[in-house]
Design a protein around this motif. Structure first.
Motif, short mmCIF file in Angstrom:
data_model
loop_
_atom_site.label_atom_id
_atom_site.label_comp_id
_atom_site.label_asym_id
_atom_site.label_seq_id
_atom_site.Cartn_x
_atom_site.Cartn_y
_atom_site.Cartn_z
N GLU A 1 0.70 -1.17 -0.06
CA GLU A 1 0.10 0.06 0.09
C GLU A 1 0.95 1.16 0.12
N ILE A 2 1.92 0.98 0.76
CA ILE A 2 2.89 2.48 0.93
C ILE A 2 3.53 2.49 -0.80
N LEU A 3 4.01 1.55 -1.06
CA LEU A 3 4.50 1.72 -2.67
C LEU A 3 3.39 2.23 -3.55
N ASP A 4 2.27 1.57 -3.47
CA ASP A 4 1.14 2.16 -4.53
C ASP A 4 0.78 3.51 -4.19
N TYR A 5 0.72 4.02 -2.81
CA TYR A 5 0.53 5.14 -2.59
C TYR A 5 1.51 6.33 -3.34
N LEU A 6 2.73 6.03 -3.21
CA LEU A 6 3.82 6.82 -3.70
C LEU A 6 3.66 6.92 -5.37
N ARG A 7 3.24 5.67 -5.74
CA ARG A 7 3.08 5.52 -7.18
C ARG A 7 2.20 6.40 -7.94
N ARG A 8 1.00 6.40 -7.15
CA ARG A 8 -0.22 7.01 -7.36
C ARG A 8 -0.12 8.66 -7.36
N LYS A 9 0.63 9.01 -6.23
CA LYS A 9 1.01 10.38 -6.03
C LYS A 9 2.15 10.73 -7.01
N ARG A 10 2.97 10.11 -7.41
CA ARG A 10 4.01 10.56 -8.40
C ARG A 10 4.87 11.72 -7.81
N ARG A 11 5.04 11.43 -6.38
CA ARG A 11 5.80 12.58 -6.02
C ARG A 11 6.34 12.12 -4.47
N PRO A 12 7.21 12.61 -3.92
CA PRO A 12 7.70 12.31 -2.66
C PRO A 12 6.87 12.79 -1.51
N ALA A 13 6.81 11.96 -0.40
CA ALA A 13 5.83 12.26 0.66
C ALA A 13 6.23 12.15 2.09
N ARG A 14 5.86 12.57 3.04
CA ARG A 14 6.31 12.41 4.50
C ARG A 14 5.62 11.18 4.83
N PRO A 15 6.22 10.29 5.78
CA PRO A 15 5.72 9.17 6.41
C PRO A 15 4.34 9.28 7.00
N ASN A 16 4.36 10.73 7.59
CA ASN A 16 2.95 10.90 8.39
C ASN A 16 1.92 11.11 6.95
N GLU A 17 2.25 11.80 6.18
CA GLU A 17 1.12 11.90 4.90
C GLU A 17 0.61 10.61 4.57
N ILE A 18 1.76 9.59 4.23
CA ILE A 18 1.43 8.25 3.83
C ILE A 18 0.55 7.39 4.75
N ALA A 19 0.78 7.60 5.92
CA ALA A 19 0.02 6.83 7.06
C ALA A 19 -1.44 7.50 6.84
N ILE A 20 -1.79 8.85 6.76
CA ILE A 20 -3.08 9.28 6.50
C ILE A 20 -3.55 8.73 5.24
N GLY A 21 -2.93 8.70 4.08
CA GLY A 21 -3.22 8.38 2.98
C GLY A 21 -3.82 6.78 2.91
N ILE A 22 -3.02 6.11 3.37
CA ILE A 22 -3.50 4.48 3.37
C ILE A 22 -4.34 4.15 4.61
N LYS A 23 -4.73 5.11 5.41
CA LYS A 23 -5.39 4.51 6.73
C LYS A 23 -4.77 3.50 7.47
N ALA A 24 -3.46 4.03 7.82
CA ALA A 24 -2.69 3.00 8.82
C ALA A 24 -2.03 3.58 9.80
N PRO A 25 -1.98 2.78 10.94
CA PRO A 25 -1.25 3.71 12.12
C PRO A 25 0.00 4.15 11.77
N LYS A 26 0.46 5.51 12.32
CA LYS A 26 1.69 5.86 12.00
C LYS A 26 2.81 4.97 12.51
N SER A 27 2.78 4.62 13.76
CA SER A 27 3.94 3.72 14.10
C SER A 27 4.24 2.66 13.20
#
Length: 270
Positions: free
Chosen positions: A23-49
């Motif tokens: 999901e992390i890899l797919d999120y970055l591919r869809r966004k087509r740009r770098p992202a902070r881990p916090n943004e990724i966690a929100i984007g994939i609806k996963a616990p930040k830790s």
């Protein structure tokens, strides 16, 4: 807790962790740009830790890399090398390059290899035509199936019920805001299934026409399409020539991938 139960528990955790990593890899591919881990966690609806832990593991493996001093991450170079290895092994992309080159040279139009990516359409490979102005698409961008000529062919092996369950309801809203009825889309699919070809004026702009022909591999499932994208006036003027060149290339590519000419002729392809 029994030994089997403990094993199942840890196996389940590993599988969930693997799913999250994908999901992390797919999120970055869809966004087509770098992202902070916090943004990724929100984007994939996963616990930040969990997200931070998985990103650190992916960084150590070279699959994800830091993109800047702000802590943003993006897809790593190891994925590029994995992709190269995939291309050399996977018959479709390896064999397709020559066909795209041939179509672009023979028609002077942009040629594409298009595939499904989950429940979306994407351009997997492209060769631009020789024209004063550029006609192209973003390779890898995920687009609703209903917006494309290829989409009618890529789902043509499914039943009507399977198609409606597969395509999200919101994807029947077209780029201009109007809504394509499921009944109209299913009728389009039926025509594409019978003709083994589909073309229409692009829904994404007001000046191009899209031609699509199916590529089959080991059966009747359309694994990809070969496409031509042309200005509407040129498409109308050269319609039969473009259609013949495209369907011939799709037929030859299918044969290279293991679909015999006999099977193709039985299906009614001209």
């Amino acid at each position: 807790m029994t030994a089997d139960a403990v094993t199942d528990f840890y196996t389940g955790r590993r599988m969930r962790g693997l799913d999250r990593a994908v999901e992390i890899l797919d999120y970055l591919r869809r966004k087509r740009r770098p992202a902070r881990p916090n943004e990724i966690a929100i984007g994939i609806k996963a616990p930040k830790s969990t997200t931070y832990e998985l990103i650190n593991l992916l960084i150590k493996a070279g699959i994800v890399e830091y993109a800047d001093k702000e802590g943003r991450v993006f897809l790593g170079r190891k994925l590029y090398f994995l992709g190269l290895a995939y291309q050399t092994q996977f018959d479709l992309t390896r064999e397709c390059k020559a066909f795209l080159d041939h179509l672009a040279e023979a028609t002077h139009e942009t040629s594409q290899l298009c595939m499904l990516d989950g429940n979306k359409y994407t351009v997997a490979m492209m060769r631009e035509g020789v024209r004063p102005f550029r006609i192209s698409s973003d390779v890898g961008e995920r687009i609703p199936i209903t917006w494309t000529a290829s989409g009618r062919l890529l789902v043509s092996h499914m039943s009507d019920e399977e198609i409606l369950a597969f395509i999200p309801d919101e994807d029947f809203t077209l780029p201009n805001g109007s809504r394509l009825t499921p009944e109209k889309f299913l009728a389009d699919v039926a025509r594409a299934r019978t003709a083994r070809f589909y073309s229409f004026d692009s829904l994404a702009d007001n000046f191009t026409h899209c031609f699509a022909a199916p590529v089959y591999q080991e059966g009747e499932i359309c694994v990809a399409t070969l496409c031509l994208i042309a200005p509407r006036e040129d498409a109308a003027r050269n319609y039969e020539r473009y259609r013949a060149a495209l369907t011939q290339s799709a037929r030859e590519l299918s044969e290279k991938l293991g679909l015999t000419p006999l099977k193709f002729s039985k299906s009614g392809v001209a």
